[in-house]
Every structure is written in C-alpha cells, then in structure tokens.
Design an enzyme around this catalytic site. Structure first.
Site: not given
Length: 381
Positions: A92, A274
């Site tokens: 992430d 992201d």
C-alpha cells in the site's frame, strides 16, 4: 501467452541482475465479497464512508477507515520470523506501517486469516510498544516487535512489525489479505515504527532507492519491483512528476478534461498515487460532473453504473499531469461484473484530494522514486 512471455523474461532479468520482484495476485475486492453476502449497504451506512480519513493523519496514532481497503485487489506474499510464517498483504503506497494479525487476536476476523505466532520465531523481539490504528467504528489494537521480514529475495533481519491483538467489526473476515505493508514516507508511520522500504534503503538491500508497480488488466503477471525500473512493462518513455508533499506519493494534477474541456480539477489539484485503492476518488462535486459526462447513474450502494452497451460511445477522461496527458478510456475506467458495468470514479465529500488508484495504475506503469522524491509514469503494456 504474452503475459507468460513477459513473466519469464522478468524472472530471467531478476536472476541476472539481482532485482527483487514480488508477483501480485489480483483477487476479489472486499466490496464485492460484502455485496455477494448482502452486507455492503449496512457496512457503508455504519462506516460513514470517507476515504479522505486515510490521508489526514500524522503522529503517534495511525487513523484509517475500514473502507480504505474496501477496493484493494492486488496482493502479494511476505514472510515473517524464523522459520518464516507466510502472510498475504496489500502493498500500500497510501500508508507506511507493516502489520499482520497475531495469535493473541481471538476474534473471527483474525481466526479467518494467517496469524503470526511470536513464540514460534527464534528471531522475534518484543519492542514493548503499543500500536493503535483507529478505524471508523473501533480500533485495531496491538503491539510492535522486531523480526526478520522476507520479501521475495530480500531478507531484513531487524524490521518493526505490528501485531494485532484486536480488530474491529467483522468486515475483514471476508478479505483475501491478512495485513498491510505500507510503502509511503516514514512521516506517516506510527511512533517507533520504521517502514519496510526505508529499512531496505538504510541497509542497502535494494540496488536503487525506488520501486515500481505494474498491474496487469487481467490480473496475471502483475509485479512489484524493488530497486529497479523494468522497461519490459511499459512503452515509450517515463515522464517524471515531482512529489509535492513527502508523506504520501502526492503530486499536482493540472486538470481533468473530457473532449478538450476541463470538467474537474480546474486550476490544478493535489493527487495521491495509491496502490491500496482500486478505484479513482475525487471531490464529490468534481466526480459528479464526470459521472454525468459519461452517463453514469447512482445505485443503492452509492456506486455509479453505466450501460455496458454504451462503452464504445462514452468519452475518454484525460488527466493532465506536469504538462502531459494521461487518458483513461471507457474500458479503463469501468468494470464489468455479472452483466453490470460500474464507473471506476467515486466521490468523497470530505476532501479536495484526488486518489489515483488501480484504475489509473493499470494504465500507467508507475515508479516511486525516493532518491529524487518523484513519481514516474509511462503507458503500461
């Protein structure tokens, strides 16, 4: 066949040059799993969905909504301890901590996943510091320790690891991943925690202080590469964009246009690249303009659907970034499931920040360059 050839070539290059590669598996999103069980509508109402809360916290306590990972769908394997214990994690770029469930977490949420047992690791050391990540309806409580973390062929013998002892709600029961490995800047990490990639850089475990991500549209051959840029995953040239704030991988978007007309982000806006989010978020007012332009209508889940038969006539949405155009075609910004097509754009009432998730990254090979604090983008194969 093409994916197999690319994968074999990548593996050969990896062995020859010492490049570290982590294959990424494309799985079912948590959103889809909840929808299949009839739980999504109730979950969204209880969570008061605000993706922006993932991107608004600094300091000793991390704060992330459960919905932050509602749309994550690319996962990879890591190993913790001696002998190694296996975990599936979201890599992430929108967070910085590494955490997995521990055997001390007794809820169904944890029991349904791999749980780390420190007693079975000869290299584990308890740091004696608490870890708390606040979610919408509760907290993930745990503690920090040191242990050996193995990511592909990289072995880091002294990495901080968060171990959960309590996780809120039942939502993670249905996730395909066990935990999170954050790849954002260290300023986002919890107190006493050092991000995995920072440790790798400090210990010279990577050839270069950067990593890159390729997300295959069909889920086969997706790859996270540590310490290298792999030209076999993109066409043309990489174009660089400076990071504007060294917390997330944040940069300036000049505008968002349709048919040459600016419909959103007029005058410029800030965006985050992201890998932990599959869709593309923006301020609700801007996203609504895009939904109207592509002919999308809202459903009872707060998602926007489009007529699958209209894809060929729908417009291309173009992001202008650092003077260059990055178009997203209808096939890129929509997903089809059981005969329904859903827009990959979603609005957030609580933030002016844009989040470019997998919808964007699948189209553009992405390089995250810590040495020069910049992001590189090129058309993915």
């Amino acid at each position: 066949m093409r994916c197999l050839v690319v994968l074999l070539a990548a593996l050969a290059l990896s062995q020859a040059s010492g490049i570290t590669r982590i294959p990424l598996h494309k799985g079912k999103t948590l959103r889809k799993a909840l929808k299949e069980r009839g739980l999504l509508e109730d979950f969204l109402q209880r969570q008061q969905y605000a993706v922006s809360s993932k991107y608004s916290s600094l300091g000793k306590v991390a704060r992330e909504p459960l919905t932050s990972y509602l749309d994550s769908q690319y996962f990879g394997k890591i190993y913790i301890g001696t002998p190694p214990q296996e975990f599936t994690v979201v890599f992430d770029t929108g967070s910085s901590d590494l955490w997995v469930p521990s055997i001390y977490c007794k809820s169904n949420v944890c029991k349904n996943h791999h749980r780390f047992d420190p007693r079975k690791s000869s290299t584990f050391r308890n740091l004696g510091k608490p870890l708390s990540i606040h979610y919408g309806t509760g907290s993930m409580e745990g503690f920090l320790g040191y242990d050996t973390v193995t990511v592909s062929n990289i072995v880091d013998p002294n990495q901080t690891v968060g171990l959960s002892t309590e996780q809120p709600g039942e939502v993670f029961t249905y996730s395909e991943f066990d935990g999170i490995l954050g790849l954002a800047y260290p300023s986002l990490a919890s107190e006493y925690s050092v991000p995995v990639f920072d440790n790798m850089m400090d210990r010279h475990l990577v050839a270069r202080d950067l990593f890159s991500v390729y997300m295959d549209r069909n889920g086969q051959g997706s790859m996270l590469t540590l310490g290298a840029i792999d030209p076999s995953y993109y066409t043309g040239s990489l174009h660089w964009v400076p990071v504007t704030l060294q917390q997330y991988w944040q940069f300036t978007v000049d505008s968002v246009t349709i048919n040459g007309v600016a419909v959103a982000c007029v005058g410029g806006c800030q965006a985050i690249l992201d890998t932990g989010t599959s869709v593309l978020f923006g301020p609700s007012s801007d996203i609504l303009k895009i939904q109207m332009a592509i002919g999308a209508t809202e459903n009872r889940y707060g998602e926007f659907d489009v007529n699958c038969g209209n894809l060929r006539s729908m417009p291309t949405v173009v992001f202008e970034i650092n003077g260059r155009d990055y178009p997203l075609s209808p096939s890129a910004y929509t997903s089809k499931d059981q005969g329904f097509c859903t827009s990959g754009f979603q609005g957030d009432n609580n933030s002016e920040l844009w989040i470019l998730g997998d919808v964007f990254i699948r189209e553009y090979y992405s390089v995250f360059d810590r040495a020069n604090n910049r992001v590189g983008l090129a058309k993915a194969i």
